[in-house]
Scaffold this motif. Structure first.
Motif, PDB file in Angstrom:
ATOM      1  N   ASN A  56      -8.835  30.541  12.945  1.00  0.00           N
ATOM      2  CA  ASN A  56      -9.334  29.351  13.636  1.00  0.00           C
ATOM      3  C   ASN A  56      -9.226  29.545  15.148  1.00  0.00           C
ATOM      4  N   GLY A  57      -9.741  28.589  15.887  1.00  0.00           N
ATOM      5  CA  GLY A  57      -9.780  28.715  17.343  1.00  0.00           C
ATOM      6  C   GLY A  57      -8.413  28.549  17.989  1.00  0.00           C
ATOM      7  N   THR A  58      -7.553  27.766  17.368  1.00  0.00           N
ATOM      8  CA  THR A  58      -6.211  27.553  17.903  1.00  0.00           C
ATOM      9  C   THR A  58      -5.414  28.860  17.858  1.00  0.00           C
ATOM     10  N   THR A  82      -9.267  18.070  27.404  1.00  0.00           N
ATOM     11  CA  THR A  82      -9.643  19.096  26.436  1.00  0.00           C
ATOM     12  C   THR A  82      -9.054  18.709  25.090  1.00  0.00           C
ATOM     13  N   TYR A  83      -9.435  19.480  24.083  1.00  0.00           N
ATOM     14  CA  TYR A  83      -8.840  19.310  22.763  1.00  0.00           C
ATOM     15  C   TYR A  83      -7.386  19.781  22.827  1.00  0.00           C
ATOM     16  N   ALA A  85      -5.550  21.552  21.161  1.00  0.00           N
ATOM     17  CA  ALA A  85      -5.219  22.940  20.805  1.00  0.00           C
ATOM     18  C   ALA A  85      -4.957  23.809  22.033  1.00  0.00           C
ATOM     19  N   THR A  86      -5.683  23.549  23.121  1.00  0.00           N
ATOM     20  CA  THR A  86      -5.520  24.366  24.327  1.00  0.00           C
ATOM     21  C   THR A  86      -4.064  24.341  24.798  1.00  0.00           C
ATOM     22  N   VAL A 128     -11.417  25.554  30.208  1.00  0.00           N
ATOM     23  CA  VAL A 128     -12.112  25.181  28.970  1.00  0.00           C
ATOM     24  C   VAL A 128     -13.557  24.860  29.331  1.00  0.00           C
ATOM     25  N   ASP A 154     -11.280  29.306  27.170  1.00  0.00           N
ATOM     26  CA  ASP A 154     -11.383  28.591  25.899  1.00  0.00           C
ATOM     27  C   ASP A 154     -12.849  28.185  25.740  1.00  0.00           C
ATOM     28  N   ALA A 156     -14.346  27.499  22.865  1.00  0.00           N
ATOM     29  CA  ALA A 156     -14.508  26.928  21.519  1.00  0.00           C
ATOM     30  C   ALA A 156     -15.763  26.069  21.393  1.00  0.00           C
ATOM     31  N   GLU A 157     -16.113  25.378  22.485  1.00  0.00           N
ATOM     32  CA  GLU A 157     -17.229  24.419  22.419  1.00  0.00           C
ATOM     33  C   GLU A 157     -18.482  24.962  23.088  1.00  0.00           C
ATOM     34  N   SER A 178     -14.005  28.910  18.540  1.00  0.00           N
ATOM     35  CA  SER A 178     -13.709  28.240  17.273  1.00  0.00           C
ATOM     36  C   SER A 178     -14.999  28.125  16.462  1.00  0.00           C
ATOM     37  N   TYR A 180     -14.982  25.950  13.717  1.00  0.00           N
ATOM     38  CA  TYR A 180     -14.703  24.756  12.914  1.00  0.00           C
ATOM     39  C   TYR A 180     -16.034  24.085  12.545  1.00  0.00           C
ATOM     40  N   LYS A 183     -18.464  22.707  15.202  1.00  0.00           N
ATOM     41  CA  LYS A 183     -18.872  23.522  16.351  1.00  0.00           C
ATOM     42  C   LYS A 183     -20.317  24.020  16.152  1.00  0.00           C
ATOM     43  N   GLY A 190     -12.571  28.857  11.364  1.00  0.00           N
ATOM     44  CA  GLY A 190     -12.641  30.241  11.839  1.00  0.00           C
ATOM     45  C   GLY A 190     -12.551  30.285  13.341  1.00  0.00           C
TER      46      GLY A 190
END
Ligand SMILES: *Cc1c(COP(=O)(O)O)cnc(C)c1O
Length: 375
Positions: A56-58, A82-83, A85-86, A128, A154, A156-157, A178, A180, A183, A190
Motif C-alpha cells: 500500500n501507499g503508507t 494531507t492524508y 498516512a504522510t 504531497v 508523496d 499517492a494522489e 498508492s 487504493y 486512486k 497497493g
C-alpha cells in the motif's frame, strides 16, 4: 441512500482477464510475471530506473523513511493538509512530523514557509502532490540542497501528473504512490516507490521482503518487513496501466464538465493550477465561501447527501488531530492557509462511469442548495 459515490474503480478493461490468468497460473502471492511487468512499466511511465511494488501507499512512505535511515529524534517536514498516512509513516520510524503551511496557489506545501521550520534535527521534506496537483519541486529541492536534506514525493494522489514536463515520481530521490480503490489507478490495496539510486533500491527491496539477503535465500542479515505486492494485484495494475490514457482522458472530461457546469456560482471556487503544472485528475474539488454562497460547506455536503450524493470534506489538518496536536502546539505552529482550505473544501464524485446526467444532477443541487436549505 447513496446513489453517487465519491469514487469508484473502473475495472472494465482486461482486469478480469489478467486476474483470472494469475489465478489459473496459481501465482497469487508476490512472485509471478505480473509483478515484474508492473514494475517495469510503472518505472518507464515515471521515467525512473526502477519501481518497487509494495502492499500500500503508507508502506511505500515507511520504506522510503527506513531506506533513508530516519530515526527517533529526527524531524521531517510535511504539509498539514494531507492524508494522515504522510505523517503516520514519519512516526513509524520514531521521527516527528513538523507541519508546514500550504500555498493557496497550489494547495501544496509552501516552499517559502519551509526554512522557518528547520531545526538541527530536520532531516528531510515530504511534499504531497495534493488532489493531483504537483508541489513546486524545484523550489523544494533547492532548499533541500542548501540545507542537506533529502526529499520524498508523496505522489499517492498524482499518478502521472507533470511538473515542468517531468513526471511525478521522478521529481525527488524517491517517489511514493498508492493504488487504493479510490486512486486514479488501483488494485484495491497497493503502492509503489520510484527511484534511480541502486543502493536505495537494494535497501528497499531487502526491507520489503523480510530483510532477506538477495544473494543468499533464507538468510536474513537485517530486520525487514513483509510489505510485498501480490501478482494478483499486479495483474489488475497491468490492466489499469494499459488503459492509462483512456482512464485519465475520461477523468479530465469529468473535470471539464464540472468546471463548465459550476462556473459563475458566487462563492464556489476551483482548485488552482500553477503555470508549470499538468495535474492529474484525481477527485474534483470545490471550495465554498459561505458569505458569498449563502450556506456553509458542511451544509452543502448535508444537502448533497440528502440527495444521494456522497462527497468528502478536505483533509482535517494533521496538526489538529489527537496524535499530532500537542507537539504542534508546543512548536507554536500556525497554518492559516491549511485551516482555511480544510474548512471550505470538498471533493465531488469523480469516477469513470459517472454519467453526464449525474454530473448535471449534482451541479443543479449545488446551484439550488441555498433554496433547498430553507425548505
Ligand atoms: C492514499 C494516500 C496515501 C496512502 O495510501 P494507502 O495506499 O491508502 O496506504 C498516502 N498519502 C496520500 C497523500 C494519500 O492520498
Amino acid at each position: 441512500m447513496i446513489k453517487l459515490p465519491v469514487a469508484a474503480p473502473d475495472l472494465s478493461g482486461k482486469e478480469e482477464e489478467y486476474a483470472v490468468d494469475a489465478i489459473r497460473s496459481t501465482w497469487i502471492s508476490s512472485t509471478g510475471p505480473y509483478v515484474q511487468q508492473f514494475e517495469d512499466l510503472f518505472a518507464r511511465l515515471c521515467g525512473t530506473k526502477t519501481a518497487i511494488g509494495v502492499c500500500n501507499g503508507t508502506v511505500a512512505l515507511h520504506l522510503a523513511l527506513l531506506a533513508l535511515d530516519i530515526r527517533p529524534g529526527d524531524e521531517v517536514l510535511v504539509p498539514s493538509l494531507t492524508y494522515v498516512a504522510t505523517a503516520n509513516a514519519v512516526r513509524y520510524v520514531g521521527a516527528e512530523p513538523v507541519f508546514v503551511d500550504v500555498d493557496p496557489n497550489t494547495w501544496c506545501i509552501d516552499p517559502t514557509m519551509i526554512e522557518q521550520r528547520l531545526t538541527q534535527r530536520t532531516k528531510g521534506i515530504i511534499p504531497v502532490h495534493l488532489y493531483g496537483h504537483p508541489a513546486d519541486m524545484d523550489a523544494i529541492n533547492h532548499i533541500a540542497g542548501v540545507h542537506g536534506l533529502w526529499v520524498v514525493e508523496d505522489a499517492a494522489e498524482a499518478h502521472l501528473a507533470k511538473y515542468k514536463g517531468r513526471s511525478t515520481g521522478k521529481l525527488a530521490p524517491i517517489g511514493t504512490f498508492s493504488f487504493y480503490g479510490n486512486k486514479i489507478f488501483t488494485c484495491g490495496e497497493g503502492g509503489a516507490l520510484t527511484l534511480d539510486d541502486p543502493h536505495l533500491e537494494l535497501r528497499i527491496r531487502t526491507l520489503r521482503g523480510q530483510g532477506m539477503d538477495p544473494q543468499r535465500r533464507y538468510f536474513f542479515p537485517v530486520t525487514g518487513y513483509n510489505f510485498r505486492l501480490t501478482n494478483l494485484c499486479c495483474a489488475l495494475l497491468c490492466a489499469q496501466l494499459e488503459r492509462r490514457d483512456a482512464i485519465i482522458q475520461v477523468r479530465r472530461q469529468i473535470f471539464a464538465t464540472y468546471k463548465e457546469m459550476l462556473a459563475d456560482i458566487s462563492g464556489i471556487g476551483f482548485q488552482p493550477t500553477a503555470t508549470w503544472a499538468e495535474p492529474s485528475p484525481w477527485l474534483f474539488s470545490v471550495t465554498v465561501e459561505e458569505k458569498q454562497y449563502g450556506i456553509s460547506r458542511d451544509k452543502l455536503m448535508a444537502i448533497l447527501a440528502e440527495h444521494g450524493v456522497e462527497t468528502r470534506p478536505f483533509f482535517i489538518p494533521l496538526h489538529r488531530l489527537p496524535p499530532f496536536r500537542q507537539k504542534s502546539r508546543e512548536r507554536n505552529e500556525t497554518l492559516p492557509q491549511t485551516d482555511a482550505l480544510s474548512s471550505k473544501g470538498l471533493n465531488l464524485p469523480t469516477y469513470n462511469n459517472i454519467a453526464t446526467d449525474d454530473l448535471s444532477y449534482i451541479c443543479d443541487i449545488i446551484k439550488k442548495a441555498k433554496r433547498l436549505s430553507v425548505k
